[in-house]
Design a protein around this motif. Structure first.
Motif, PDB file in Angstrom:
ATOM      1  N   VAL A 595       0.845  -1.191   0.000  1.00  0.00           N
ATOM      2  CA  VAL A 595       0.000   0.000   0.000  1.00  0.00           C
ATOM      3  C   VAL A 595       0.880   1.240   0.000  1.00  0.00           C
ATOM      4  O   VAL A 595       1.857   1.327   0.760  1.00  0.00           O
ATOM      5  CB  VAL A 595      -0.939   0.039   1.226  1.00  0.00           C
ATOM      6  N   GLY A 596       0.533   2.211  -0.830  1.00  0.00           N
ATOM      7  CA  GLY A 596       1.165   3.520  -0.796  1.00  0.00           C
ATOM      8  C   GLY A 596       0.388   4.428   0.134  1.00  0.00           C
ATOM      9  O   GLY A 596      -0.819   4.637  -0.062  1.00  0.00           O
ATOM     10  N   VAL A 597       1.042   4.928   1.178  1.00  0.00           N
ATOM     11  CA  VAL A 597       0.368   5.767   2.171  1.00  0.00           C
ATOM     12  C   VAL A 597       1.084   7.102   2.277  1.00  0.00           C
ATOM     13  O   VAL A 597       2.268   7.238   1.951  1.00  0.00           O
ATOM     14  CB  VAL A 597       0.325   5.083   3.550  1.00  0.00           C
ATOM     15  N   ASP A 598       0.346   8.083   2.732  1.00  0.00           N
ATOM     16  CA  ASP A 598       0.887   9.422   2.895  1.00  0.00           C
ATOM     17  C   ASP A 598       1.917   9.428   4.013  1.00  0.00           C
ATOM     18  O   ASP A 598       1.649   8.992   5.133  1.00  0.00           O
ATOM     19  CB  ASP A 598      -0.254  10.398   3.202  1.00  0.00           C
ATOM     20  N   GLY A 599       3.132   9.919   3.687  1.00  0.00           N
ATOM     21  CA  GLY A 599       4.190   9.972   4.678  1.00  0.00           C
ATOM     22  C   GLY A 599       4.460  11.381   5.150  1.00  0.00           C
ATOM     23  O   GLY A 599       3.668  12.299   4.945  1.00  0.00           O
ATOM     24  N   ASP A 600       5.569  11.578   5.805  1.00  0.00           N
ATOM     25  CA  ASP A 600       5.927  12.889   6.314  1.00  0.00           C
ATOM     26  C   ASP A 600       6.325  13.819   5.180  1.00  0.00           C
ATOM     27  O   ASP A 600       6.829  13.399   4.139  1.00  0.00           O
ATOM     28  CB  ASP A 600       7.094  12.769   7.311  1.00  0.00           C
ATOM     29  N   ALA A 601       6.103  15.118   5.401  1.00  0.00           N
ATOM     30  CA  ALA A 601       6.524  16.162   4.464  1.00  0.00           C
ATOM     31  C   ALA A 601       5.942  15.961   3.075  1.00  0.00           C
ATOM     32  O   ALA A 601       6.552  16.317   2.081  1.00  0.00           O
ATOM     33  CB  ALA A 601       8.060  16.232   4.384  1.00  0.00           C
ATOM     34  N   GLY A 602       4.750  15.394   3.011  1.00  0.00           N
ATOM     35  CA  GLY A 602       4.095  15.224   1.729  1.00  0.00           C
ATOM     36  C   GLY A 602       4.678  14.149   0.851  1.00  0.00           C
ATOM     37  O   GLY A 602       4.356  14.083  -0.338  1.00  0.00           O
ATOM     38  N   LEU A 606       5.811   3.522   0.369  1.00  0.00           N
ATOM     39  CA  LEU A 606       5.311   2.213  -0.018  1.00  0.00           C
ATOM     40  C   LEU A 606       5.544   1.277   1.162  1.00  0.00           C
ATOM     41  O   LEU A 606       6.685   1.095   1.597  1.00  0.00           O
ATOM     42  CB  LEU A 606       6.024   1.699  -1.261  1.00  0.00           C
ATOM     43  N   VAL A 607       4.465   0.681   1.680  1.00  0.00           N
ATOM     44  CA  VAL A 607       4.556  -0.151   2.875  1.00  0.00           C
ATOM     45  C   VAL A 607       4.071  -1.556   2.540  1.00  0.00           C
ATOM     46  O   VAL A 607       3.047  -1.733   1.876  1.00  0.00           O
ATOM     47  CB  VAL A 607       3.713   0.430   4.032  1.00  0.00           C
ATOM     48  N   ARG A 608       4.811  -2.549   3.005  1.00  0.00           N
ATOM     49  CA  ARG A 608       4.385  -3.943   2.904  1.00  0.00           C
ATOM     50  C   ARG A 608       3.817  -4.349   4.261  1.00  0.00           C
ATOM     51  O   ARG A 608       4.519  -4.336   5.270  1.00  0.00           O
ATOM     52  CB  ARG A 608       5.561  -4.846   2.519  1.00  0.00           C
ATOM     53  N   TYR A 609       2.515  -4.686   4.280  1.00  0.00           N
ATOM     54  CA  TYR A 609       1.820  -4.997   5.525  1.00  0.00           C
ATOM     55  C   TYR A 609       1.588  -6.499   5.667  1.00  0.00           C
ATOM     56  O   TYR A 609       1.327  -7.197   4.685  1.00  0.00           O
ATOM     57  CB  TYR A 609       0.457  -4.298   5.572  1.00  0.00           C
ATOM     58  N   SER A 619       9.312  -0.931   4.213  1.00  0.00           N
ATOM     59  CA  SER A 619       8.796   0.261   3.543  1.00  0.00           C
ATOM     60  C   SER A 619       9.874   0.890   2.680  1.00  0.00           C
ATOM     61  O   SER A 619      11.079   0.658   2.882  1.00  0.00           O
ATOM     62  CB  SER A 619       8.277   1.281   4.554  1.00  0.00           C
ATOM     63  N   LEU A 620       9.435   1.686   1.716  1.00  0.00           N
ATOM     64  CA  LEU A 620      10.300   2.503   0.873  1.00  0.00           C
ATOM     65  C   LEU A 620       9.733   3.909   0.837  1.00  0.00           C
ATOM     66  O   LEU A 620       8.514   4.098   0.703  1.00  0.00           O
ATOM     67  CB  LEU A 620      10.362   1.949  -0.553  1.00  0.00           C
ATOM     68  N   GLY A 653      13.966  -4.593   0.108  1.00  0.00           N
ATOM     69  CA  GLY A 653      15.311  -4.326   0.613  1.00  0.00           C
ATOM     70  C   GLY A 653      16.272  -3.878  -0.462  1.00  0.00           C
ATOM     71  O   GLY A 653      16.872  -2.804  -0.376  1.00  0.00           O
ATOM     72  N   LYS A 654      16.444  -4.666  -1.497  1.00  0.00           N
ATOM     73  CA  LYS A 654      17.401  -4.350  -2.552  1.00  0.00           C
ATOM     74  C   LYS A 654      16.696  -3.655  -3.701  1.00  0.00           C
ATOM     75  O   LYS A 654      15.755  -4.187  -4.292  1.00  0.00           O
ATOM     76  CB  LYS A 654      18.077  -5.634  -3.041  1.00  0.00           C
TER      77      LYS A 654
END
Length: 755
Positions: A595-602, A606-609, A619-620, A653-654
């Motif tokens: 899922v792509g979620v809103d992060g800091d500073a706009g 990308l988070v793997r849950y 996450s990336l 990771g890579k």
């Protein structure tokens, strides 16, 4: 696709006169504007609604069957019955008519329609006596469609989006904003939730430049007496700048870019004497300045790394400030300053840069506001002298332009949240209020005069359709296009099932934004899925077995949520994603989700849950959109402020860089994965939408999908066998310049004050 485009208005009717009177209403045929009697204002018709009206006029009071109207107005297509119902409904709204007690259009049960009111053509010799109507846009009734455009692409590698899609259809969404304290000359204001709803102020809109060519990026002079905008000098020619008083209909050409170049994104200096703009094409990308009176064009600097975006003058007139260019491996895109004396770029002195665009200095020059983030963006501000930025809104929305009110008491912004609307933010109490909507079209990129309560903006009108292209037959000269589930609305973000049998997409064909699903070979299976209002920034995502879909949808509480649709039962459930989701994908593991979620500073993460507890596994940062490659077992993604494409292993990771040039930042959604290969649907020389492999062998021929039409943003899907690609292409689009007096927004003067 020529058969799909809107045709002429009908030779018999148009030849008789430019104006038509129906009952006590008058219609300007060329502008498709209905003037209501008395002070009833005006109403803008769609082209299809006007064609239906002309067909009824030509019938001279006889009943015209639905079949005949569909064949006449939608020839060589497969329209659904609702497109005609929609057109007639709009005519009734224009004439203030009622289906139950009709005075203008009568519905004949199982028959068709009949025009009750007496029509009469206003002869050309009398035309001069007819006052030109003011296009006063009126609020649409509930669930009226308002499609939003795809982003217009600037030439070369720039991100010159003078206009836009993401897109918008009708979604009734509440706007909830949380404001930080306002460090200004007014009292501080904090709104913990959205401000109470207000009655929209009586702002009246006019279309002041409305030729068949695109009029883009309007900007008002400081005193509000002139508007400058970019337009083609002739069809197919380069863009130049034009000047026009808001009260007049004719514009004069201001700049002359020469062969192979184009001018866009004009901005007035604070003293009203100069206009800065971008000139791109032949000779590269340059920042230019021209005298507002004409002449004296000169270059003041080069575009940094070929990038350009909307900009503003510094209050002292010595520099231009622009944002949106990636500053390094951390993917920050800070605001930067072009010194006009030296032509050098330098970073502005402030902390914690994100993805920054749309800079605007406050009227007193003390503050610099800007948008941080892209499709999930917010307005921020920083002291003009530098310091720590503060977040002004928490909209998490697609903000398409904004500007300060002349006295600094607030601002006006355009937000795509279901559809494009204008909003006012009052800084005294933090209240956000919606301005009256346009009857037709999307208001974006507002520009407000520094010293006058007046606003110019773009009016974007758009209609798109879905097409299937056989990749086996695609060549450099073009590919054969087959219309899919044709309608007269906005159809976009197609997603073909893994087995290539079923298409899911978003459309407003029912007068509201809905998720539609149907089997390609059996059009009668097409149906809308209840219980979800999709947000069509990204297409739906199919599960590997073709039984489920991931869809971003809007909720009545203002925030976007991630929904999962059971395709067999058409049931919908909300997935409790932590944070605000923007896109999602199924990985190989059935108990995990990307899922792509809103992060800091706009910035987007990308988070793997891990399900069902939504535990974060990896996450990336700075990911614009990501897609899972089932064949290669990898996650591929684009960045929001840098050209190229990257792929990571399943654990995120890579990371390896697959391309440094494709796709460009403003084409970050125009790519697809099939059979372990990644393809781009960006433009190519001589081809508006081409099909090329990213990271493929050099020298492979470009397969052209459409020479004339650019794919609607985020609207590419290909089957697993790479045999057919599905695209949404624009069929009708135009950009006009709108104008409005903002006097209704002016705060009342203190008692005893005088001008």
């Amino acid at each position: 696709m020529a058969a799909q485009a809107d045709g002429a208005l009908g030779g018999t009717a148009v030849a008789e006169g430019r104006w038509l009177r129906v009952g006590d209403h008058e219609i300007d045929i060329a502008r498709r504007v209905v003037s209501r009697p008395g002070d009833g204002g005006t109403f803008r018709l769609t082209l299809k609604s006007l064609q239906v009206l002309l067909a009824l006029v030509e019938a001279e009071g006889r009943v015209v069957s639905r079949e005949q109207l569909l064949a006449t107005v939608w020839p060589n297509t497969l329209p659904t019955d609702d497109v005609l119902t929609q057109a007639v409904a709009q005519l009734r709204r224009a004439f203030e008519d009622s289906r139950e007690a009709p005075r203008y259009i009568e519905t004949i049960a199982k028959g068709g329609y009949r025009l009750l009111a007496t029509p009469a053509w206003i002869l050309p010799e009398a035309e001069a006596a007819v006052p030109a109507p003011v296009v006063q846009e009126t609020a649409p009734p509930p669930q009226e469609a308002a499609p939003v455009p795809p982003p217009a692409r600037g030439p070369g590698g720039g991100t010159a989006r003078a206009s836009v899609l993401a897109l918008a259809l009708v979604a009734i969404v509440s706007l909830v904003a949380v404001l930080f304290p306002w460090p200004s000359r007014g009292p501080a204001a904090v709104a913990a939730a959205g401000a109470p709803a207000e009655v929209p102020p009586p702002v009246r809109y006019q279309a002041i430049a409305s030729t068949p060519m695109f009029e883009q990026a309007p900007a008002l002079s400081p005193d509000g007496s002139l508007v400058v905008f970019s337009r083609q000098a002739h069809p197919g020619g380069p863009h130049a700048l034009y000047l026009q008083p808001p009260a007049e209909a004719s514009a004069r050409q201001l700049t002359f870019p020469g062969d192979g170049a184009g001018d866009q994104l004009p901005a007035w200096s604070r003293d009203g004497r100069r206009i800065a703009f971008v000139r791109s094409g032949a000779g590269g990308c340059r920042l230019m300045v021209v005298a507002a009176s004409g002449g004296g064009e000169r270059e003041v600097g080069r575009c940094e790394d070929g990038h350009f975006a909307p900009f503003d003058w510094s209050p002292d007139g010595t520099a231009l400030v622009m944002g949106g260019c990636s500053g390094g491996p951390d993917q920050a895109a800070p605001l930067r300053r072009l010194d006009l004396a030296t032509g050098r770029w330098e970073a502005l002195p402030y902390e914690g840069a994100g993805i920054e665009t749309l800079p605007r200095y406050s009227p007193d020059g003390q503050w610099l506001g800007f948008r941080r983030g892209t499709s999930l963006g917010d307005l921020w501000l920083v002291p003009a002298a530098g310091g720590t930025p503060r977040q002004l809104t928490r909209l998490h929305g697609d903000i398409r332009g904004w500007d300060w009110l002349p006295d600094g008491s607030g601002l006006v912004f355009s937000l795509i949240k279901g559809e494009a609307r204008l909003y006012r933010l009052a800084l005294a109490d933090g209240a956000i209020a919606e301005l009256p909507p346009l009857a037709r079209g999307n208001p974006i990129h507002p520009d407000i005069a520094d010293d006058a309560w007046a606003m110019a903006f773009e009016i974007y009108r758009f209609h798109s359709g879905l097409y299937a292209f056989g990749l086996d037959g695609a060549t450099e000269s073009g590919a054969h296009a087959e219309p899919v589930f044709a309608s007269s609305g906005v159809d976009m973000t197609p997603a073909i099932s893994p087995d290539g049998s079923t298409l899911a997409f978003v459309s407003d064909r029912s007068l509201a934004a809905q998720l539609w699903i149907g089997e390609i070979a059996q059009p009668q299976t097409l149906r809308a899925v209840p219980g979800i209002v999709p947000v069509p920034r990204h297409p739906p995502v199919w599960s590997p077995d073709g039984r489920r879909l991931l869809v971003i949808g809007a909720t009545g509480k203002g925030g976007d949520r991630l929904f999962e649709v059971d395709v067999g039962l058409d049931t919908v459930r909300v997935l409790p994603v932590p944070g605000v989701p923007a896109f999602a994908a199924y990985p190989a593991e059935p108990d995990q989700l990307l899922v792509g979620v809103d992060g800091d500073a706009g910035r987007m993460r990308l988070v793997r849950y891990q399900l069902p507890d939504w535990r974060e596994l990896a996450s990336l940062d700075d990911v614009a959109v990501a897609r899972y490659d089932r064949h290669g077992d990898r996650v591929c993604f684009t960045r929001p402020a840098r050209a190229g494409l990257w792929c990571a292993d399943p654990s995120l990771g890579k990371v390896a860089e697959l391309s440094r040039t494709t796709p460009l930042p403003d084409q970050f959604r125009e790519w697809a994965i099939t059979g372990g290969r990644i393809f781009s649907t960006g433009p190519a020389p001589g081809c508006a939408t081409a099909w090329t492999e990213i990271g493929g062998k050099d020298g492979e021929p470009v397969r052209c999908m459409s020479r004339m039409h650019t794919v609607v943003a985020g609207s590419t899907s290909v089957d697993e066998a790479a045999r057919r690609v599905y695209l949404s292409l624009p069929l009708e689009q135009n950009i006009d310049v709108g104008w409005a007096s903002l006097e209704p927004l002016r705060p009342p003067a203190p008692a005893g004050a005088s001008d």
